[in-house]
Design an enzyme around this catalytic site. Structure first.
Site, PDB file in Angstrom:
ATOM      1  N   ARG A  99       0.818  -1.213   0.000  1.00 22.27           N
ATOM      2  CA  ARG A  99       0.000   0.000   0.000  1.00 22.27           C
ATOM      3  C   ARG A  99       0.852   1.263   0.000  1.00 22.27           C
ATOM      4  O   ARG A  99       0.539   2.236  -0.710  1.00 22.27           O
ATOM      5  CB  ARG A  99      -0.950  -0.012   1.193  1.00 22.27           C
ATOM      6  CG  ARG A  99      -1.873   1.205   1.310  1.00 22.27           C
ATOM      7  CD  ARG A  99      -2.482   1.650   0.005  1.00 22.27           C
ATOM      8  NE  ARG A  99      -3.157   0.586  -0.709  1.00 22.27           N
ATOM      9  CZ  ARG A  99      -3.488   0.631  -1.990  1.00 22.27           C
ATOM     10  NH1 ARG A  99      -3.171   1.680  -2.727  1.00 22.27           N
ATOM     11  NH2 ARG A  99      -4.107  -0.362  -2.560  1.00 22.27           N
ATOM     12  N   LYS A 134       2.692  24.683  -3.695  1.00 20.61           N
ATOM     13  CA  LYS A 134       1.432  24.036  -3.299  1.00 20.61           C
ATOM     14  C   LYS A 134       1.588  22.522  -3.401  1.00 20.61           C
ATOM     15  O   LYS A 134       0.986  21.855  -4.244  1.00 20.61           O
ATOM     16  CB  LYS A 134       0.284  24.543  -4.170  1.00 20.61           C
ATOM     17  CG  LYS A 134       0.015  26.036  -3.978  1.00 20.61           C
ATOM     18  CD  LYS A 134      -1.076  26.543  -4.899  1.00 20.61           C
ATOM     19  CE  LYS A 134      -1.295  28.035  -4.713  1.00 20.61           C
ATOM     20  NZ  LYS A 134      -2.323  28.589  -5.632  1.00 20.61           N
ATOM     21  N   LYS A 166       5.229  38.930  -2.950  1.00 16.41           N
ATOM     22  CA  LYS A 166       3.873  38.734  -3.458  1.00 16.41           C
ATOM     23  C   LYS A 166       2.963  39.851  -2.977  1.00 16.41           C
ATOM     24  O   LYS A 166       3.407  40.808  -2.331  1.00 16.41           O
ATOM     25  CB  LYS A 166       3.376  37.351  -3.037  1.00 16.41           C
ATOM     26  CG  LYS A 166       4.313  36.222  -3.479  1.00 16.41           C
ATOM     27  CD  LYS A 166       3.698  34.868  -3.340  1.00 16.41           C
ATOM     28  CE  LYS A 166       2.670  34.614  -4.415  1.00 16.41           C
ATOM     29  NZ  LYS A 166       2.139  33.230  -4.366  1.00 16.41           N
ATOM     30  N   ASP A 221       0.080  38.136 -12.143  1.00 14.99           N
ATOM     31  CA  ASP A 221      -0.837  37.260 -11.418  1.00 14.99           C
ATOM     32  C   ASP A 221      -2.284  37.513 -11.817  1.00 14.99           C
ATOM     33  O   ASP A 221      -2.781  38.643 -11.690  1.00 14.99           O
ATOM     34  CB  ASP A 221      -0.669  37.470  -9.912  1.00 14.99           C
ATOM     35  CG  ASP A 221      -1.500  36.482  -9.104  1.00 14.99           C
ATOM     36  OD1 ASP A 221      -1.468  35.271  -9.419  1.00 14.99           O
ATOM     37  OD2 ASP A 221      -2.178  36.912  -8.151  1.00 14.99           O
TER      38      ASP A 221
END
Length: 291
Positions: A99, A134, A166, A221
């Site tokens: 798994r 992210k 940013k 952006d």
């Protein structure tokens, strides 16, 4: 660039400890200790493979005596129904590692496959497809490797790697009453010459002050396609131009066609679908020796 062994083993060791903290109770209860298996990692859909090192580490750390032979290399395309790897060894070890190996390889192959789709949409343009921060906490190195396997590029690895001012940083500068170009220039003058300096803008009128502040890359952006073209024209080669925001598989071709140098897409990692892969086991149990 292969993954550092320490990164792989740290992630796989933690995953195995999470999945079988006190051992694999089912396998020890039901599977004879002497049972040996050969298992085949099989593709149930097409895609781009990523996970050679993960497979080897997952089964090796799950128990001694296992071996893995990858039939498809990282970054290679495969078809549905194809056999990607062969795993052999003690049944208990293979079952314990199954798994963890599948979870990681399915996710990484999903990222590589999705990245390849984005890269294909930007083909013929100057734009590089890049990831973002992210990523899944703890899996950044692996997920960024998967982006490279899909033909993409990596953005800054962490907050420590480059300056990237940013909107919230610029809001603090504005609230302090500082001139944007002056604040950026003063910041850049304090940095080593090797540090890349990127600044995000959300309007065309911010571009000139950002360039005056010494930005190496201007991040446009959430610009419209028309404003992306205008932004590229305003920068006019004085810095790299990156586009971000609203980057999807159905929009990336038009974004790339505007002439930007980089397109960063969180969708490569933050919401990607794991590929459907399976591990098909063939087991053998040695006969008991006569006394």
């Amino acid at each position: 660039m292969p993954l550092p062994v320490t990164e792989v083993e740290t992630v796989v060791t933690a995953a195995l400890a999470e999945d079988s903290p006190w051992g694999d109770l089912t396998s020890h209860a039901l599977v004879p200790e002497a049972a040996e298996v050969t298992a085949f990692l099989t593709a149930r859909e097409e895609g781009i493979f990523c996970g050679e090192q993960i497979l080897e580490a997952a089964f090796r750390l799950a128990g001694p005596g296992t071996s893995v032979m990858c039939l498809v290399r990282d970054g290679e395309r495969f078809d549905a129904g194809g056999i990607l790897a062969e795993v052999s060894g003690p049944a208990r070890s293979v079952l314990t590692g199954e798994r963890v190996a599948l979870n990681l390889v399915q996710r990484l192959s999903g990222i590589a496959t999705q990245t390849a789709r984005f890269v294909a949409q930007a083909a013929g343009t100057r734009a590089r497809i890049a990831d973002t921060r992210k990523t899944t906490p703890g899996l950044r190195a692996l997920e960024r490797y998967a982006v490279r396997c899909g033909g993409g590029f990596n953005h800054r690895y962490s907050l420590s790697d480059a300056v990237m001012a940013k909107d919230n940083h610029l809001a603090v500068i504005a609230a302090a009453g500082m001139d944007l170009a002056t604040a950026l220039r003063q910041a850049k003058d304090r940095l080593p010459h090797t540090v890349h300096f990127e600044v995000e803008v959300d309007s065309l009128d911010q571009i000139e002050p950002v360039l005056a502040g010494g930005a190496d890359t201007v991040l446009l952006d959430n610009f419209s396609i028309e404003d992306l073209r205008r932004g590229v024209a305003v920068v006019n080669g004085r810095a790299l131009v990156e586009a971000s925001g609203n980057v999807r598989l159905d929009t990336v071709a038009a974004i790339a066609d505007t002439g930007v140098d980089i397109i960063s897409a969180g969708a490569l990692t933050h919401s990607v679908r794991a590929l459907d892969l399976g591990l098909d086991i063939r087991a053998t149990v040695p006969q008991a020796q006569p006394r």
